[in-house]
Design an enzyme around this catalytic site. Structure first.
Site, mmCIF file in Angstrom:
data_model
loop_
_atom_site.group_PDB
_atom_site.id
_atom_site.type_symbol
_atom_site.label_atom_id
_atom_site.label_comp_id
_atom_site.label_asym_id
_atom_site.label_seq_id
_atom_site.Cartn_x
_atom_site.Cartn_y
_atom_site.Cartn_z
ATOM 1 C CE LYS A 196 -2.933 2.786 3.043
ATOM 2 N NZ LYS A 196 -3.608 2.890 4.353
ATOM 3 C CD GLU A 246 -4.966 9.218 10.486
ATOM 4 O OE1 GLU A 246 -4.023 8.444 10.683
ATOM 5 O OE2 GLU A 246 -5.411 9.460 9.348
#
Length: 432
Positions: A196, A246
């Protein structure tokens, strides 16, 4: 008496705000002769922190400096309260504020003039709210005078200004360049060099006049009450602002709270997130990395059994809260060194992803996807700087990203970044 790295002990005075200074909402542009330096708000919990001026500043220029900086700012004796013990009344979180770049070892590009890869400061004056109470604190040699001036200034209403008319700059060749970048990442994934990688791009907008910070922050808070709205001023008058969903960490003593936030969908498709293998795989990598990393510095780490769906104003994410109890002797410096950057903004494997970003993205992320927030003796509230923009005069550059994994497509990830850009575009006044 001085802290281990030579920073002077910060001395402060704190007092409850009177009836004339009560209320909530975005900060004043100036207070007692000092401009707004930093703002931090979490409307959902009623927490707000507005810092004016600076009485102390420090920067780090190496990994060792970064460790020493956080160790110093969070040391028990870093702040001395002249009006009584630290637990005598509500004290501001921090009160040190600042940011760490996505890659703090690299110099910032010219577009980030006025900022630094690692910079933290102590304010002259703070107005902060928590649990329905509002207080004021002042720091430095003029703390008493500044506290008195702040109380007088807080009783004067600040007129609001409308947001200017704003237009987004056409993407021109940005979409084809994005397609090439995503295709290169997918090639690395096919060759098993990466599992990723999180790629980013920018969106430029221009207004008819400079953006009014007070009104922009009010718009961000109103649209994103569950996020942390932040504002950091650069030395040249530019600013870095956003509303990030976040958390990097919330630290109280040795008790740590963080989260994994990865895997996205449109709000209309939120219920489908828990059944999408691509998003679940992307999310699982972040959870596994954070848990494994924390086990090296914590005696106890607990993650929820499975992800939840977290809905924001424009997008839904997979979300897993993570709690940890740090080992004796470990602190914020260890947490930052261990977690930053997470796979939610870098990738898996971490080093290979960072290398790909450095060599292929050619963006100059600066403070985007870095760390922003507050820290102080035994406490920290730090977030990952997402859904944000670099503002300079009538221009703003928005930064948005998407995680690329097997199964990603250039068009699909472009659409995801467009969705995430709405968090700032709507607050800036761009419609459509």
């Amino acid at each position: 008496m001085r802290q281990p790295d030579g920073l002077p002990i910060l001395r402060g005075l704190c007092a409850a705000a009177g009836p004339a200074a009560t209320g909530a909402g975005p900060p004043a542009r100036t207070l007692a002769g000092h401009g707004l330096s930093f703002y931090w708000a979490h409307p959902e919990s009623g927490t707000r922190f507005a810092a004016y001026g600076e009485t102390l500043r420090t920067e780090a220029r190496s990994p060792r400096d970064l460790r020493d900086l956080f160790a110093s700012l969070t040391a028990p004796g870093a702040v001395e309260w002249l009006d009584g013990p630290a637990d005598a009344r509500d004290r501001p979180p921090g009160p040190f504020f600042g940011a760490v770049a996505f890659d703090p070892d690299e110099p910032l590009g010219p577009e980030w003039a006025g900022f630094a890869p690692v910079r933290w400061a102590a304010p002259r004056i703070v107005v902060f709210s928590a649990a329905g109470r509002r207080s004021v604190a002042a720091f430095g040699d003029q703390a008493g005078r500044d506290l008195d001036l702040a109380f007088r200034a807080l009783s004067i209403p600040q007129p609001a200004a409308p947001l200017p008319r704003v237009e987004a700059t056409p993407p021109n060749g940005a979409r084809s360049a994005w397609g090439d970048l995503v295709s290169a990442a997918l090639g690395s994934i096919e060759r098993s060099e990466l599992s990723k990688v999180v790629l980013a791009r920018t969106v430029d907008v221009r207004s008819e006049r400079p953006f009014p910070e007070q009104e922009l922050l009010a718009a961000l808070e109103a649209r994103h009450p569950t996020c942390r709205t932040f504002f950091l001023r650069g030395d040249d008058g530019s600013s870095f602002a956003g509303a990030t969903p976040e958390t990097l960490c919330r630290l109280e003593g040795r008790d740590l709270l963080t989260d994994a936030l990865a895997g996205s969908a449109r709000l209309a498709e939120a219920a489908e997130l828990l059944g999408r293998p691509k998003e679940l795989r992307e999310h699982a990598w972040v959870v596994e990395h954070v848990v494994a990393a924390l086990r090296s510095i914590a005696e106890q780490v607990e993650a929820a059994d499975g992800p939840q769906v977290r809905k924001l104003a424009d997008v839904a994410h997979l979300y897993t809260p993570i709690h940890a109890r740090l080992l004796e002797g470990k602190g914020l410096a260890d947490v930052v060194e261990t977690l930053h950057p997470t796979p939610a903004v870098g990738g898996v494997p971490s080093r290979a992803a960072m290398r790909f970003i450095s060599e292929e993205e050619k963006l100059g992320r600066g403070l985007y996807a870095g760390i922003v927030g507050l820290c102080g003796p035994g406490r920290a509230d730090l977030a990952v700087a997402l859904r944000c923009a670099l503002l300079r005069g009538p221009s703003a550059r928005l930064y948005v990203g998407a995680g690329i994994v097997a199964g990603s497509t250039p068009d699909g990830e472009w659409a995801e970044t467009e969705l995430k850009a709405r968090a700032l575009l709507s607050a800036l006044g761009v419609t459509g």
